[in-house]
Design a protein around this motif. Structure first.
Motif, PDB file in Angstrom:
ATOM      1  N   GLY A 639       0.812  -1.207   0.000  1.00  0.00           N
ATOM      2  CA  GLY A 639       0.000   0.000   0.000  1.00  0.00           C
ATOM      3  C   GLY A 639       0.848   1.260   0.000  1.00  0.00           C
ATOM      4  N   VAL A 640       1.938   1.260   0.747  1.00  0.00           N
ATOM      5  CA  VAL A 640       2.820   2.419   0.774  1.00  0.00           C
ATOM      6  C   VAL A 640       3.485   2.601  -0.588  1.00  0.00           C
ATOM      7  CG1 VAL A 640       4.887   3.406   1.827  1.00  0.00           C
ATOM      8  CG2 VAL A 640       3.189   2.259   3.264  1.00  0.00           C
ATOM      9  N   ARG A 641       3.883   1.489  -1.208  1.00  0.00           N
ATOM     10  CA  ARG A 641       4.482   1.579  -2.554  1.00  0.00           C
ATOM     11  C   ARG A 641       3.518   2.258  -3.524  1.00  0.00           C
ATOM     12  NH1 ARG A 641       5.286  -4.025  -1.872  1.00  0.00           N
ATOM     13  NH2 ARG A 641       7.311  -4.495  -0.911  1.00  0.00           N
ATOM     14  N   ARG A 642       2.257   1.850  -3.489  1.00  0.00           N
ATOM     15  CA  ARG A 642       1.277   2.438  -4.400  1.00  0.00           C
ATOM     16  C   ARG A 642       1.132   3.937  -4.146  1.00  0.00           C
ATOM     17  NH1 ARG A 642      -1.814  -2.118  -3.013  1.00  0.00           N
ATOM     18  NH2 ARG A 642      -3.178  -0.793  -1.755  1.00  0.00           N
ATOM     19  N   LEU A 643       1.069   4.306  -2.875  1.00  0.00           N
ATOM     20  CA  LEU A 643       0.944   5.724  -2.547  1.00  0.00           C
ATOM     21  C   LEU A 643       2.161   6.506  -3.008  1.00  0.00           C
ATOM     22  CD1 LEU A 643      -0.525   5.406   1.040  1.00  0.00           C
ATOM     23  CD2 LEU A 643      -1.641   6.538  -0.876  1.00  0.00           C
TER      24      LEU A 643
END
Length: 648
Positions: A639-643
């Motif tokens: 999720g952090v990667r996507r953000l």
């Protein structure tokens, strides 16, 4: 003060003489005219029930060892009003005995900013508990009575109640507790007028009230609630018994005003116009009293006077330190610290008693060690959470430091109203919630407390600490016991690793001092910030390691006080350009909500996302439940990667 030279305090005579009875009966007529006037001026209130309870109020405040001089102290008697809507009766009696000024009450009853609110509050001298909804008062009385006994004092506690509230379950819980603990210093008085808002009490919800009280081990007395001699004799009799005693006071709703007598209509309706004049004529009062009070109502109301919290003297001891090899859980660290503090203070001269309440979960919530070391300070309440919450809160106002440990769903979700009343009453309760969040795992959705942050955010005085590992838990426990006011500690069930610095030493070990509201930078970073609380901290470190392997550097900030965020911390996190919160709490009301609102108020606009609980959880091992909720470290890293990839 119209009873200035009448002395009934602590039963100095076997029975009042004719002159004393006449003085009290005359005072009762005057007080009734005040009750009618204040409710008419406010055009609201509960006059009829106040009229039926009046002699109860006058006699209790007459015999109790509480005075206009000592009402703010703790070595005295206490008076708890459960049917708080009869506040006009309480205020009138207090004025008659000199606690407050009658003109202030008449003019400022139910006026904005006045301490003389529609339901009794502790801002009025002589009122020891803000009653809230019906059914609370006996629990509070039990708390005061327990505090007096544990402190070795002879103070008595009087609880005034209505008959309509007697069918509430919390009262049964309180009755049983009083009987089990043999609280002979507790006397309850019930205004038995057989009327409540909707009609006859005996028809609305029939109950064999005398049988219920007797079955729970109380001594039951009956008397005419309007007869001064009978009331005095019954109160004196109760004071000499070795059991908790209840007085069934037979009264008449609206007593003294013919058109109100024995009628449900005036339970919550004021007399107006010619009816007010008629009432005053029947009571021997002057109808001009209303005009005088109306003129005075235009002046500022008096300020409330709330007594300070009782002093606390505790030796909080030195924290234990857990190392990397120690495998334990936060609740065990809490229990060990609690037992240590208890042992240091147990029955020591000059120390404040530390009283621990349990609801049949001592081994699970880890207060069993305290119970063994401090048996006389341990109260087993059984599965009676509603009454225990109020009892523990009130005990703090009687001069002890109470701690109640329970599962999160029982200690806050089930008893939110009682904890709200503890907040309103300004108590000094230490609430320990274990088994919070998804960490309960196999117990399933009904037992996964995922809303405790949001519930406590709705209050104005509660402090909340969600410690991240056993070391911080130990220090937070000692802080909570020493801090004034209501403090909640929340923790999960599972064993978890001790948080370490990058050099391998315990992060919350030697040299760390817990400060409420202070966030802790567990790891530094430049590309983003993960804000977490409680047992999510070690998982946040796992997320950081996964991202670091890809060259993405994130800060990890432990926010143990989600209701008290530092703006400096928010600015530091926002400076990375990316802020995420990570919690096993309802995503809309927990840490993420706090941080999002804090960023908005500070005028900060980083890329922001909350990772938390978005539905009721499954039943299974906690790791599996986290993964099913999308909260495993690998899922958060993705999720952090996507953000990060979506940033412009």
């Amino acid at each position: 003060m119209i009873l200035h030279d009448v002395n009934l305090r602590d039963f100095p005579i076997p029975e009042p003489d004719e002159a004393t009875v006449s003085r009290i009966e005359a005072a009762a007529k005057r007080c009734r005219s005040w009750i009618v006037t204040m409710t008419t001026l406010a055009d609201s209130g509960h006059p009829a029930g106040s009229l039926s309870s009046l002699e109860m109020y006058l006699l209790v405040y007459g015999v109790a060892k509480v005075t206009p001089e000592n009402w703010g102290e703790i070595d005295r008697d206490f008076v708890v009003v459960s049917h708080g809507h009869t506040s006009p009766g309480a205020y009138a009696a207090l004025a008659a005995w000199g606690f407050v000024e009658s003109g202030d009450v008449l003019a400022h009853f139910r006026s904005c900013g006045s301490p003389f609110q529609g339901h009794v509050e502790r801002d009025v001298p002589g009122i020891d508990w803000g009653s809230g909804n019906l059914g609370q008062g006996l629990s509070a009385g039990v708390g005061y009575a327990l505090a007096q006994r544990i402190r070795g004092k002879d103070g008595r506690v009087f609880v005034l109640m209505g008959d309509g509230e007697q069918v509430k379950g919390q009262i049964a819980e309180a009755r049983r507790m009083a009987s089990k603990e043999k609280l002979s210093n507790l006397t309850a008085l019930i205004d038995c007028n057989d009327i409540q808002i909707s009609g006859r009490t005996g028809e609305i919800m029939p109950a064999s009230l005398r049988s219920l009280w007797e079955a729970d081990g109380w001594r039951v007395l009956e008397c005419d609630g309007h007869d001064v001699r009978q009331l005095y004799a019954s109160l004196r009799d109760a004071a000499t018994d070795d059991l908790p005693t209840v007085l069934f006071c037979r009264t008449k709703m609206g007593h003294g005003v013919s058109f109100m007598e024995d009628r449900p209509d005036y339970h919550g309706k004021a007399a107006t116009g010619e009816l007010y004049v008629r009432a005053m004529e029947e009571l021997g009062g002057d109808p001009e009293l209303l005009a005088e009070a109306r003129r005075r109502r235009t002046t500022p109301p008096p300020q409330g006077k709330r007594p300070p919290l009782p002093p606390v003297v505790l030796d909080s001891g030195e924290p234990f330190c857990y190392g990397a090899a120690d495998k334990t859980d936060n609740r065990s660290a809490f229990g060990k610290a609690l037992a240590d503090v208890g042992e240091r203070n147990y029955k020591r001269d000059g120390r404040t008693p530390l009283v621990v309440f349990d609801c049949d979960l001592a081994g699970s919530v880890k207060v069993d060690g305290f119970a063994k070391k401090c048996p006389d300070w341990f109260i087993q309440a059984g599965i009676q959470e509603h009454s225990t919450a109020a009892t523990a809160g009130a005990a703090s106002l009687g001069g002890v430091v109470p701690l109640w440990a329970d599962f999160g769903v029982f200690g806050i979700c089930e008893v939110y109203n009682q904890q709200r009343l503890n907040d309103i009453n300004g108590t000094n309760l230490k609430l320990v919630l274990t088994h919070v969040g998804l960490d309960v795992g196999e117990d399933g959705m009904t037992h996964q407390c995922i809303d405790y942050v949001g519930l406590l955010r709705n209050t104005f005085g509660w402090k909340l600490v969600v410690p991240a590992d056993p070391n911080q838990t130990d220090k937070a426990t000692r802080y909570a016991l020493s801090e004034r006011g209501n403090v909640c500690l929340a923790m999960g069930r599972s064993k978890l690793p001790v948080l370490l610095r990058e050099d391998g030493t315990p992060f919350y070990g030697d040299g760390y001092v817990f400060r409420y509201g202070k966030a802790d930078l567990l790891r530094d970073g430049t590309d983003g910030a993960i804000l977490c609380m409680g047992h999510m901290a070690w998982r946040a470190l796992a997320v950081r390691e996964l991202l670091a392997a890809e060259g993405f550097s994130v800060k990890v900030l432990v926010v143990s006080c989600p209701l008290a965020l530092e703006e400096e911390m928010l600015r530091d996190a926002a400076a990375t350009g990316l802020v995420v919160t990570y919690e096993d709490h309802h995503v809309a009301s927990g840490l993420g909500a706090s941080v999002g609102l804090g960023l908005l108020h500070a005028g900060l606009a980083p890329r922001f996302a909350s990772f938390g609980v978005h539905r009721y959880g499954d039943s299974g091992p906690s790791g599996d439940v986290f993964a099913a909720m999308g909260l495993a470290p690998e899922q958060i890293a993705e999720g952090v990667r996507r953000l990060a990839g979506s940033r412009s």
